[in-house]
Write a protein that holds these residues in place. Structure first.
Motif, PDB file in Angstrom:
ATOM      1  N   MET A  96       0.832  -1.217   0.000  1.00 59.94           N
ATOM      2  CA  MET A  96       0.000   0.000   0.000  1.00 59.94           C
ATOM      3  C   MET A  96       0.863   1.262   0.000  1.00 59.94           C
ATOM      4  O   MET A  96       0.688   2.159  -0.815  1.00 59.94           O
ATOM      5  CB  MET A  96      -0.916  -0.015   1.215  1.00 59.94           C
ATOM      6  CG  MET A  96      -1.690   1.259   1.466  1.00 59.94           C
ATOM      7  SD  MET A  96      -2.800   1.108   2.882  1.00 59.94           S
ATOM      8  CE  MET A  96      -1.660   0.798   4.216  1.00 59.94           C
ATOM      9  N   TRP A  97       1.826   1.346   0.957  1.00 64.58           N
ATOM     10  CA  TRP A  97       2.613   2.572   1.087  1.00 64.58           C
ATOM     11  C   TRP A  97       3.564   2.792  -0.078  1.00 64.58           C
ATOM     12  O   TRP A  97       3.987   3.916  -0.323  1.00 64.58           O
ATOM     13  CB  TRP A  97       3.388   2.563   2.404  1.00 64.58           C
ATOM     14  CG  TRP A  97       2.502   2.560   3.598  1.00 64.58           C
ATOM     15  CD1 TRP A  97       2.429   1.608   4.572  1.00 64.58           C
ATOM     16  CD2 TRP A  97       1.549   3.566   3.972  1.00 64.58           C
ATOM     17  NE1 TRP A  97       1.487   1.942   5.510  1.00 64.58           N
ATOM     18  CE2 TRP A  97       0.927   3.147   5.167  1.00 64.58           C
ATOM     19  CE3 TRP A  97       1.148   4.774   3.401  1.00 64.58           C
ATOM     20  CZ2 TRP A  97      -0.058   3.886   5.803  1.00 64.58           C
ATOM     21  CZ3 TRP A  97       0.157   5.521   4.031  1.00 64.58           C
ATOM     22  CH2 TRP A  97      -0.427   5.074   5.216  1.00 64.58           C
ATOM     23  N   ASP A  98       3.919   1.712  -0.805  1.00 62.17           N
ATOM     24  CA  ASP A  98       4.850   1.872  -1.914  1.00 62.17           C
ATOM     25  C   ASP A  98       4.251   2.707  -3.035  1.00 62.17           C
ATOM     26  O   ASP A  98       4.981   3.203  -3.900  1.00 62.17           O
ATOM     27  CB  ASP A  98       5.297   0.507  -2.445  1.00 62.17           C
ATOM     28  CG  ASP A  98       4.132  -0.323  -2.963  1.00 62.17           C
ATOM     29  OD1 ASP A  98       3.037  -0.232  -2.389  1.00 62.17           O
ATOM     30  OD2 ASP A  98       4.328  -1.065  -3.935  1.00 62.17           O
TER      31      ASP A  98
ATOM     32  N   LEU B  54      10.515   7.385   3.638  1.00 56.25           N
ATOM     33  CA  LEU B  54       9.351   7.383   4.519  1.00 56.25           C
ATOM     34  C   LEU B  54       8.775   5.976   4.669  1.00 56.25           C
ATOM     35  O   LEU B  54       8.296   5.611   5.742  1.00 56.25           O
ATOM     36  CB  LEU B  54       8.290   8.350   3.989  1.00 56.25           C
ATOM     37  CG  LEU B  54       8.705   9.827   3.939  1.00 56.25           C
ATOM     38  CD1 LEU B  54       7.546  10.692   3.464  1.00 56.25           C
ATOM     39  CD2 LEU B  54       9.204  10.305   5.297  1.00 56.25           C
ATOM     40  N   ARG B  55       8.832   5.184   3.607  1.00 55.07           N
ATOM     41  CA  ARG B  55       8.390   3.786   3.727  1.00 55.07           C
ATOM     42  C   ARG B  55       9.256   3.044   4.740  1.00 55.07           C
ATOM     43  O   ARG B  55       8.760   2.217   5.514  1.00 55.07           O
ATOM     44  CB  ARG B  55       8.469   3.072   2.364  1.00 55.07           C
ATOM     45  CG  ARG B  55       7.500   3.573   1.323  1.00 55.07           C
ATOM     46  CD  ARG B  55       7.285   2.546   0.217  1.00 55.07           C
ATOM     47  NE  ARG B  55       8.515   2.112  -0.416  1.00 55.07           N
ATOM     48  CZ  ARG B  55       9.059   2.711  -1.474  1.00 55.07           C
ATOM     49  NH1 ARG B  55       8.474   3.782  -2.011  1.00 55.07           N
ATOM     50  NH2 ARG B  55      10.159   2.243  -2.020  1.00 55.07           N
ATOM     51  N   GLU B  56      10.551   3.344   4.741  1.00 56.49           N
ATOM     52  CA  GLU B  56      11.456   2.683   5.692  1.00 56.49           C
ATOM     53  C   GLU B  56      11.113   3.065   7.128  1.00 56.49           C
ATOM     54  O   GLU B  56      11.227   2.245   8.043  1.00 56.49           O
ATOM     55  CB  GLU B  56      12.900   3.049   5.366  1.00 56.49           C
ATOM     56  CG  GLU B  56      13.405   2.410   4.071  1.00 56.49           C
ATOM     57  CD  GLU B  56      14.789   2.897   3.688  1.00 56.49           C
ATOM     58  OE1 GLU B  56      15.272   3.890   4.300  1.00 56.49           O
ATOM     59  OE2 GLU B  56      15.397   2.293   2.776  1.00 56.49           O
ATOM     60  N   GLN B  57      10.662   4.312   7.331  1.00 58.42           N
ATOM     61  CA  GLN B  57      10.261   4.721   8.680  1.00 58.42           C
ATOM     62  C   GLN B  57       9.030   3.943   9.134  1.00 58.42           C
ATOM     63  O   GLN B  57       8.958   3.483  10.283  1.00 58.42           O
ATOM     64  CB  GLN B  57       9.985   6.224   8.714  1.00 58.42           C
ATOM     65  CG  GLN B  57      11.232   7.078   8.580  1.00 58.42           C
ATOM     66  CD  GLN B  57      10.942   8.549   8.718  1.00 58.42           C
ATOM     67  OE1 GLN B  57      10.117   8.955   9.540  1.00 58.42           O
ATOM     68  NE2 GLN B  57      11.591   9.368   7.904  1.00 58.42           N
ATOM     69  N   VAL B  58       8.054   3.802   8.247  1.00 59.90           N
ATOM     70  CA  VAL B  58       6.846   3.053   8.597  1.00 59.90           C
ATOM     71  C   VAL B  58       7.204   1.597   8.898  1.00 59.90           C
ATOM     72  O   VAL B  58       6.645   0.980   9.812  1.00 59.90           O
ATOM     73  CB  VAL B  58       5.809   3.139   7.470  1.00 59.90           C
ATOM     74  CG1 VAL B  58       4.596   2.265   7.773  1.00 59.90           C
ATOM     75  CG2 VAL B  58       5.356   4.584   7.266  1.00 59.90           C
TER      76      VAL B  58
END
Length: 205
Positions: A1-3, A10-14
């Motif tokens: 979803m986030w990709d 920011l994806r790495e933070q999530v």
């Protein structure tokens, strides 16, 4: 979803969040000059691992570009409603300074904050309300009122699904802002039912 909507950093933070926390996320809030914040259980907080990563306006623009698959201009019509639905059903609310002509939004001169609402489908949530909402399987004219974020859209989605898949009725959904079906390029990102027709943009001039 986030990709589909978040740049890699920011994806790495999530991804740093514990799995049980990630599953319960309600929103991500991005503000220029501040770290990304998360909302869970109605409360906003900044996880410790996110606190040193200060967002810039360029970061926010990049999110919108990804939502528009490379161009903010492709989603301007949706942005005029104050939010855009990205692939996967993520709804992005936007605040900023826009260029307006004759009451029509032409572009954003400055983006100051974004709110990314995490999509949720909760099958069965409407079941306990059916005796009051639809006695005899007939739904009278009904107005759903509540503060933001309490679940009006989630409830409505489940009602539509029950009417279609359990009661085998044809259902027409006038989804003016593409919000109920989470429309992305005219395609529903949420399953509403096998006998549901979704009409986008009703009431627009």
């Amino acid at each position: 979803m986030w990709d589909k909507v978040l740049p890699r950093t920011l994806r790495e933070q999530v991804a740093l969040l514990p799995p049980e926390v990630g599953r319960e996320l309600e929103e991500l809030r991005l503000r220029a000059g501040y770290p990304m914040a998360a909302v869970r259980g109605g409360e906003e907080w900044v996880p410790e691992g996110w606190r040193r990563s200060i967002l810039t306006e360029s970061d926010l623009q990049r999110v919108l570009e990804m939502a528009g698959q490379g161009s903010v201009h492709t989603i301007l019509d949706q942005l005029r409603s104050g939010f855009v639905t990205a692939a996967g059903g993520v709804r992005i609310g936007i605040c900023g300074v826009g260029a307006v002509e004759d009451g029509r939004l032409l572009s954003f001169r400055q983006v100051t904050s974004l709110a990314l609402r995490v999509p949720r489908a909760m099958a069965g949530v409407a079941e306990p309300l059916l005796p009051q909402l639809a006695p005899g399987r007939e739904l009278p004219s009904t107005l759903l009122l509540s503060p933001p974020g309490v679940g009006k859209t989630t409830l409505l989605r489940d009602l539509i699904r029950i009417y279609s898949d359990q009661w085998h009725l044809r259902v027409g959904v006038a989804d003016e802002r593409g919000e109920i079906a989470a429309l992305h390029k005219g395609v529903p990102q949420f399953y509403l039912g096998a006998t549901v027709d979704v009409i986008e943009g009703c009431g627009k001039s």
